[in-house]
Design a protein around this motif. Structure first.
Motif, PDB file in Angstrom:
ATOM      1  N   VAL A 128       0.852  -1.192   0.000  1.00 53.94           N
ATOM      2  CA  VAL A 128       0.000   0.000   0.000  1.00 53.94           C
ATOM      3  C   VAL A 128       0.885   1.238   0.000  1.00 53.94           C
ATOM      4  N   GLU A 129       0.561   2.197  -0.849  1.00 55.55           N
ATOM      5  CA  GLU A 129       1.238   3.493  -0.856  1.00 55.55           C
ATOM      6  C   GLU A 129       0.227   4.580  -0.517  1.00 55.55           C
ATOM      7  N   TRP A 130       0.749   5.692  -0.026  1.00 53.78           N
ATOM      8  CA  TRP A 130      -0.072   6.836   0.396  1.00 53.78           C
ATOM      9  C   TRP A 130       0.310   8.008  -0.493  1.00 53.78           C
ATOM     10  N   GLU A 131      -0.605   8.461  -1.335  1.00 47.78           N
ATOM     11  CA  GLU A 131      -0.287   9.501  -2.314  1.00 47.78           C
ATOM     12  C   GLU A 131      -0.959  10.832  -1.992  1.00 47.78           C
ATOM     13  N   LEU A 132      -0.265  11.888  -2.358  1.00 54.22           N
ATOM     14  CA  LEU A 132      -0.786  13.254  -2.301  1.00 54.22           C
ATOM     15  C   LEU A 132      -0.711  13.823  -3.710  1.00 54.22           C
ATOM     16  N   ARG A 133      -1.863  14.243  -4.259  1.00 57.19           N
ATOM     17  CA  ARG A 133      -1.892  14.762  -5.629  1.00 57.19           C
ATOM     18  C   ARG A 133      -2.753  16.021  -5.708  1.00 57.19           C
ATOM     19  N   ASP A 134      -2.517  16.796  -6.744  1.00 60.74           N
ATOM     20  CA  ASP A 134      -3.391  17.930  -7.059  1.00 60.74           C
ATOM     21  C   ASP A 134      -4.551  17.404  -7.895  1.00 60.74           C
ATOM     22  N   MET A 135      -5.764  17.810  -7.522  1.00 63.60           N
ATOM     23  CA  MET A 135      -6.952  17.193  -8.095  1.00 63.60           C
ATOM     24  C   MET A 135      -7.707  18.111  -9.053  1.00 63.60           C
ATOM     25  N   ARG A 136      -8.563  17.476  -9.840  1.00 59.91           N
ATOM     26  CA  ARG A 136      -9.536  18.167 -10.688  1.00 59.91           C
ATOM     27  C   ARG A 136     -10.925  17.812 -10.145  1.00 59.91           C
ATOM     28  N   PRO A 137     -11.405  18.561  -9.170  1.00 60.50           N
ATOM     29  CA  PRO A 137     -12.671  18.197  -8.521  1.00 60.50           C
ATOM     30  C   PRO A 137     -13.871  18.420  -9.417  1.00 60.50           C
ATOM     31  N   TYR A 187      -8.862   6.693 -12.238  1.00 56.94           N
ATOM     32  CA  TYR A 187      -8.847   7.761 -11.235  1.00 56.94           C
ATOM     33  C   TYR A 187      -7.924   8.894 -11.675  1.00 56.94           C
ATOM     34  N   GLU A 188      -6.736   8.529 -12.132  1.00 59.04           N
ATOM     35  CA  GLU A 188      -5.771   9.546 -12.538  1.00 59.04           C
ATOM     36  C   GLU A 188      -6.260  10.306 -13.769  1.00 59.04           C
ATOM     37  N   THR A 189      -6.850   9.596 -14.718  1.00 63.81           N
ATOM     38  CA  THR A 189      -7.327  10.235 -15.944  1.00 63.81           C
ATOM     39  C   THR A 189      -8.458  11.216 -15.674  1.00 63.81           C
ATOM     40  N   ARG A 190      -9.391  10.833 -14.820  1.00 69.43           N
ATOM     41  CA  ARG A 190     -10.586  11.654 -14.603  1.00 69.43           C
ATOM     42  C   ARG A 190     -10.417  12.736 -13.541  1.00 69.43           C
ATOM     43  N   PHE A 191      -9.619  12.460 -12.506  1.00 66.47           N
ATOM     44  CA  PHE A 191      -9.667  13.320 -11.329  1.00 66.47           C
ATOM     45  C   PHE A 191      -8.354  13.993 -10.941  1.00 66.47           C
ATOM     46  N   VAL A 192      -7.235  13.556 -11.483  1.00 66.87           N
ATOM     47  CA  VAL A 192      -5.935  14.075 -11.057  1.00 66.87           C
ATOM     48  C   VAL A 192      -5.362  15.016 -12.110  1.00 66.87           C
ATOM     49  N   LYS A 193      -4.757  16.096 -11.652  1.00 68.24           N
ATOM     50  CA  LYS A 193      -4.020  16.969 -12.566  1.00 68.24           C
ATOM     51  C   LYS A 193      -2.751  16.229 -12.970  1.00 68.24           C
ATOM     52  N   THR A 194      -2.741  15.736 -14.180  1.00 72.71           N
ATOM     53  CA  THR A 194      -1.665  14.831 -14.585  1.00 72.71           C
ATOM     54  C   THR A 194      -0.338  15.538 -14.834  1.00 72.71           C
TER      55      THR A 194
END
Length: 223
Positions: A128-137, A187-194
């Motif tokens: 398990v990893e714990w990530e912090l990302r900038d999102m596209r809410p 999740y990354e495609t739809r919600f994360v600032k890639t």
């Protein structure tokens, strides 16, 4: 189309079966977190209303995401003035959004150490990893007087021996994502600032428990 229907058509059979197994096995984690959040809101929620973020004093002048629905949470912290509540927004999904508002860090603290124990007998589980990302809410909740927080978000990622990754995001409702489990790619495609970098929290399981022991004990006790 729901995530379940989407993944059924897009994932290879083996990965889809494992994803659905994780959905079933981890449903209680999301339910427990929602229950804990509902019991620890800290104020009485009166209702919700649509808003322009620039009309909220604590947000005015801040750079905020565009093309996003903004809502105000109204509660007993607003004083004696009666807020302009929209009764149409008083629904279960909005309630989930409100109680998980700004709770992603605490949720990761609580379950980062627990997940490996839950999944340790699973032959396909790796880590398990714990990530912090900038999102596209899809939506952003605000409160009067609350300091505006940029849309960064924390969630847990389950790595599998099948080569796939699964996101467990038990606070996803605050951004209108509408579920607790996703494939990492979706999740990354739809919600994360890639265009932003990955940030990982380098906590051991024991550190995660020790640094948030009180909340962890409360959650387990309520479960």
């Amino acid at each position: 189309m729901s995530n379940q229907e989407l993944y059924k058509h897009e994932l290879p059979a083996g990965e889809h079966e494992y994803f659905e197994k994780c959905r079933r096995d981890l449903k209680w984690v999301a339910q427990l977190w929602l229950h804990f959040c509902s019991q620890n809101v800290g104020f009485d929620i009166k209702g919700y209303s649509r808003c322009d973020p620039q009309d909220v004093p604590s947000v005015r002048g801040c750079r905020v995401p565009q093309d996003v629905l903004y809502y105000l949470i109204h509660g007993n912290f607003e004083g004696s003035d009666e807020p302009d509540i929209d009764p149409r927004l008083d629904c279960r999904e909005m309630s989930k959004s409100a109680i998980t508002h700004l709770r992603c860090h605490a949720g990761c603290y609580a379950f980062y150490a627990v997940l490996p124990k839950i999944l340790k007998h699973d032959d396909n589980f790796e880590k398990v990893e714990w990530e912090l990302r900038d999102m596209r809410p899809r939506m952003v909740l605000l409160m009067v007087g609350e300091h505006y927080s940029p849309c960064t978000h924390e969630f847990l990622v389950i790595y599998t021996k099948l080569g796939s990754k699964i996101v467990l995001d038990i606070s996803s409702w605050q951004f209108g994502f509408g579920d607790y489990i996703f494939t990492y790619e979706d999740y990354e495609t739809r919600f994360v600032k890639t265009d932003t970098k990955h940030h990982y929290y380098a906590f051991s399981c024991q550190q995660a428990i020790e640094q948030n022991q009180h909340s962890h004990d409360q959650i387990i006790e309520q479960g």
